[in-house]
Design an enzyme around this catalytic site. Structure first.
Site, PDB file in Angstrom:
ATOM      1  N   SER A  12      -4.296 114.882  75.254  1.00 21.61           N
ATOM      2  CA  SER A  12      -2.975 115.606  75.575  1.00 21.61           C
ATOM      3  C   SER A  12      -2.013 115.020  74.692  1.00 21.61           C
ATOM      4  CB  SER A  12      -2.450 115.054  77.194  1.00 21.61           C
ATOM      5  OG  SER A  12      -2.294 113.629  77.213  1.00 21.61           O
ATOM      6  N   LYS A  90     -12.025 103.918  69.310  1.00 22.68           N
ATOM      7  CA  LYS A  90     -12.823 103.032  68.360  1.00 22.68           C
ATOM      8  C   LYS A  90     -12.002 102.420  67.507  1.00 22.68           C
ATOM      9  CE  LYS A  90     -17.025 103.919  69.999  1.00 22.68           C
ATOM     10  NZ  LYS A  90     -17.735 102.785  70.350  1.00 22.68           N
ATOM     11  N   HIS A 108       0.075 103.402  72.166  1.00 15.30           N
ATOM     12  CA  HIS A 108      -0.578 102.653  72.953  1.00 15.30           C
ATOM     13  C   HIS A 108       0.373 102.652  74.284  1.00 15.30           C
ATOM     14  CE1 HIS A 108      -2.824  99.178  74.213  1.00 15.30           C
ATOM     15  NE2 HIS A 108      -1.905  98.697  74.996  1.00 15.30           N
ATOM     16  N   ASP A 149      -4.274  96.391  67.858  1.00 11.17           N
ATOM     17  CA  ASP A 149      -2.907  96.562  68.744  1.00 11.17           C
ATOM     18  C   ASP A 149      -1.674  95.774  68.048  1.00 11.17           C
ATOM     19  OD1 ASP A 149      -3.926  98.670  70.042  1.00 11.17           O
ATOM     20  OD2 ASP A 149      -4.463  97.287  71.641  1.00 11.17           O
ATOM     21  N   GLU A 178       4.837 108.950  76.260  1.00 10.14           N
ATOM     22  CA  GLU A 178       4.156 109.245  75.101  1.00 10.14           C
ATOM     23  C   GLU A 178       4.111 110.460  74.481  1.00 10.14           C
ATOM     24  OE1 GLU A 178      -0.261 108.123  75.218  1.00 10.14           O
ATOM     25  OE2 GLU A 178       0.301 107.029  77.080  1.00 10.14           O
TER      26      GLU A 178
END
Ligand code: GAR
Length: 205
Positions: A12, A90, A108, A149, A178
């Site tokens: 999306s 990954k 994230h 992250d 997002e």
């Protein structure tokens, strides 16, 4: 700006980026969609749009070096200038991070540096956020470096958490933002407005 999208699932965010390009809000071209999963819905989105796809999974290669070589080949053949992780589950291999230093971004589904790191992806993030009792969550666009992250934060937006929120409801609220901020952050990259100083990144006016 030539973009390579990396996606493992539904896609999306990939779709939101394509929509921003279609609407003329983002001046970029997606030259390739790379997925580690052959059944990723994101691959179908790319095929429908006649965007080059590449299925690259460690299972297909005898070593990490071989996977890295294949990945770097695809990226250079498709003249990728920015690598955009959109639900890619990954870790990007170290050699790729080094080759594309400050040119890899990820989204994230929480406010980093909290609720990130190994194992913090998809619904696990929202479950942890709800369990923590936090009253806000959000989305973070950040640069990808050697640490999971932890790269410089480029853009964030918050959502409020209410008592009735479940992990699924929170996930839906966060996903909505997002889709708003990822195209905006990519636009800043396309316009050369992202400045990186050490551990910090800024979007200049
Ligand atoms: C998004 O919520 C993204 O933030 C998250 O996976 C979802 C992918 O959705 N990414 C991570 O958790 C990465 N650590 P999409 O495939 O519909 O874009």
């Amino acid at each position: 700006m030539n973009i390579a999208i990396f996606a493992s699932g539904r896609g999306s965010n990939f779709q939101a980026i394509l929509s921003a390009i279609d609407a003329g809000l983002l001046s970029a071209r997606v030259t390739v969609l790379i997925s580690n999963r052959s059944d990723a819905a994101a691959l179908d989105i790319a095929r429908t749009r006649k965007i080059q796809t590449s299925h690259l999974s460690q299972k297909m290669f005898p070593s990490e070096e071989a996977l890295v070589e294949a990945m770097l080949n695809v990226l250079s053949q498709q003249r990728a200038e920015l690598l955009v992780l959109a639900g890619y589950m990954k870790k990007i291999p170290l050699q790729v991070v080094r080759r594309y230093r400050n040119r890899i971004v990820n989204i994230h589904p929480a406010l980093l540096p909290s609720f990130g790191g190994a194992g913090m992806y998809g619904h696990f993030v929202h479950e942890a956020v709800i369990a923590s009792g936090m009253k806000v969550s959000g989305a973070t666009v950040h640069l990808v470096d050697e640490e999971y992250d932890r790269g410089p934060i480029v853009m964030q937006k918050t959502v409020e958490i209410i008592q009735e929120d479940t992990p699924d409801l929170l996930a839906a609220k966060v996903l909505k933002i997002e889709h708003e901020i990822y195209p905006l952050a990519l636009k800043a990259f396309a316009e050369g407005k992202v400045k990186i100083e050490g551990r910090k990144a800024w979007i200049t006016l």
